[in-house]
Design an enzyme around this catalytic site. Structure first.
Site, PDB file in Angstrom:
ATOM      1  N   ASP A  47       5.866  27.081  32.009  1.00  0.00           N
ATOM      2  CA  ASP A  47       5.626  25.844  31.244  1.00  0.00           C
ATOM      3  C   ASP A  47       6.833  24.907  31.367  1.00  0.00           C
ATOM      4  OD1 ASP A  47       7.373  27.206  29.606  1.00  0.00           O
ATOM      5  OD2 ASP A  47       6.144  27.074  27.795  1.00  0.00           O
ATOM      6  N   SER A  48       7.870  25.364  32.095  1.00  0.00           N
ATOM      7  CA  SER A  48       8.965  24.466  32.482  1.00  0.00           C
ATOM      8  C   SER A  48       8.420  23.303  33.314  1.00  0.00           C
ATOM      9  CB  SER A  48      10.029  25.232  33.277  1.00  0.00           C
ATOM     10  OG  SER A  48       9.429  26.025  34.284  1.00  0.00           O
ATOM     11  N   ASP A  86       2.119  30.906  32.668  1.00  0.00           N
ATOM     12  CA  ASP A  86       2.806  30.827  31.378  1.00  0.00           C
ATOM     13  C   ASP A  86       1.846  30.205  30.356  1.00  0.00           C
ATOM     14  OD1 ASP A  86       5.090  31.287  29.961  1.00  0.00           O
ATOM     15  OD2 ASP A  86       6.246  29.644  30.850  1.00  0.00           O
ATOM     16  N   GLU A 118       5.726  34.156  24.960  1.00  0.00           N
ATOM     17  CA  GLU A 118       7.074  34.270  24.397  1.00  0.00           C
ATOM     18  C   GLU A 118       7.025  34.982  23.052  1.00  0.00           C
ATOM     19  OE1 GLU A 118       8.974  30.428  24.171  1.00  0.00           O
ATOM     20  OE2 GLU A 118       8.727  30.052  26.322  1.00  0.00           O
ATOM     21  N   GLU A 185      15.940  36.011  28.739  1.00  0.00           N
ATOM     22  CA  GLU A 185      16.565  34.711  29.032  1.00  0.00           C
ATOM     23  C   GLU A 185      17.824  34.490  28.201  1.00  0.00           C
ATOM     24  OE1 GLU A 185      13.884  31.394  29.305  1.00  0.00           O
ATOM     25  OE2 GLU A 185      15.526  29.931  29.401  1.00  0.00           O
TER      26      GLU A 185
HETATM   27  O1  KIV Z   1       8.786  28.273  31.983  1.00  0.00           O
HETATM   28  C1  KIV Z   1       9.564  28.873  32.730  1.00  0.00           C
HETATM   29  O2  KIV Z   1       9.935  28.426  33.817  1.00  0.00           O
HETATM   30  C2  KIV Z   1      10.082  30.159  32.261  1.00  0.00           C
HETATM   31  C3  KIV Z   1      11.161  30.800  33.065  1.00  0.00           C
HETATM   32  C4  KIV Z   1      12.439  30.111  32.796  1.00  0.00           C
HETATM   33  C5  KIV Z   1      11.263  32.251  32.827  1.00  0.00           C
HETATM   34  O3  KIV Z   1       9.656  30.644  31.269  1.00  0.00           O
END
Ligand code: KIV
Length: 270
Positions: A47-48, A86, A118, A185
């Site tokens: 979700d980044s 994610d 998460e 993380e």
């Molecule tokens: O959303 C993401 O890219 C992540 C990674 C940093 C593990 O959760």
């Protein structure tokens, strides 16, 4: 290069053999195709994407529809790597039924092979339920970006003895609930090492030191495209932003100076 499809069982075997698991994020078809070609074992459609693809300040605004779109694009570029989607903020925290519905959509509509959520002890019953429905789940502990407003920033987590013990308990709860792997993380490497030693499922670190069973980075950080972001744990393997800037400036100059396109780059009637 090993061309055998990566599954949850492959990752478990890699941990047992002491073979490190190489993971990166991706949000589009072309990047995913390159990562797969280069032997990356697991691709997380993080979700980044909210930040590095869409330009939001944090990960909270991204929607299910956007994540489904990115995941399907990534999946089309991949033959070997495991593709994990994610789950976005509020797609699983609201109820177990919502979590099941939304996780199921990732497998059914975008071809993901697993989802990531998460959180620790609160997430464990959700994990258990999804795994019982046949949906593999990756956990995520330590600095969990969807809780940015609770943390008040992106600080190092599990720094003191109590919070490190809480993290260890959460990791065990997630393992017992059925997670096939856990992202750790931004925590001290000693804590990550201890968790990796205690668990039989793989740990995948980001800012968690060298003793995790695997590593992950946000692809735009390691390739030097997300320029505003500097972090101790990011190793820059390229300067794509610099190379792209050079290319865009050269193109701009060529068009302005009328040297592009040449007649060789044009079609002729003859
Ligand atoms: O959303 C993401 O890219 C992540 C990674 C940093 C593990 O959760």
């Amino acid at each position: 290069m090993n061309t055998e499809k990566v599954t949850t069982r492959t990752l478990l075997k890699m941990k047992k053999k002491g073979e490190k698991i190489a993971c990166l994020t991706a949000y589009d078809y072309l990047t995913a195709r390159l990562l797969d070609e280069c032997g990356i074992d697991l691709i997380l459609v993080g979700d980044s994407a909210a930040m590095v693809f869409a330009g939001y300040e944090n990960t909270l605004p991204i929607t299910m529809e956007a994540m489904l779109y990115h995941t399907a694009a990534v999946k089309r570029g991949v033959k070997r790597a495991m593709v994990v989607a994610d789950m976005p903020f509020l797609s699983y925290q609201t109820s177990i039924a919502d979590a099941a519905q939304n996780a199921g959509r990732f497998l059914k509509e975008s071809g993901a092979e697993a989802v990531k959520i998460e959180g620790g002890r609160v997430a464990a019953p959700i994990v258990k339920n999804l795994v019982e429905r046949g949906i593999p789940v990756m956990g995520h502990l330590g600095l969990t970006p969807q809780s940015i407003h609770k943390f008040g920033g992106y600080q190092l987590q599990a720094k003191d003895k109590e919070s490190a013990e809480r993290l260890m308990a959460a990791a065990k709860a997630l393992e017992n609930a059925g997670c096939f792997a856990i992202v750790l993380e931004k925590i001290p490497y000693q804590v990550a090492q201890e968790v990796s030693r205690e668990l039989s499922i793989p740990t995948i670190g980001i800012g968690a030191g060298p003793y995790c069973d695997g590593q992950i980075l946000v692809v735009d950080d390691m390739e030097g495209r997300y320029e505003g972001f500097e972090a101790k744990f990011v190793r820059r393997y390229a300067d794509l932003a610099g190379q792209m800037r050079t290319a865009f400036k050269a193109y701009h100059k060529d068009v302005k100076e009328k040297s592009f396109p040449s007649l060789d780059e044009s079609f002729s009637q003859e």
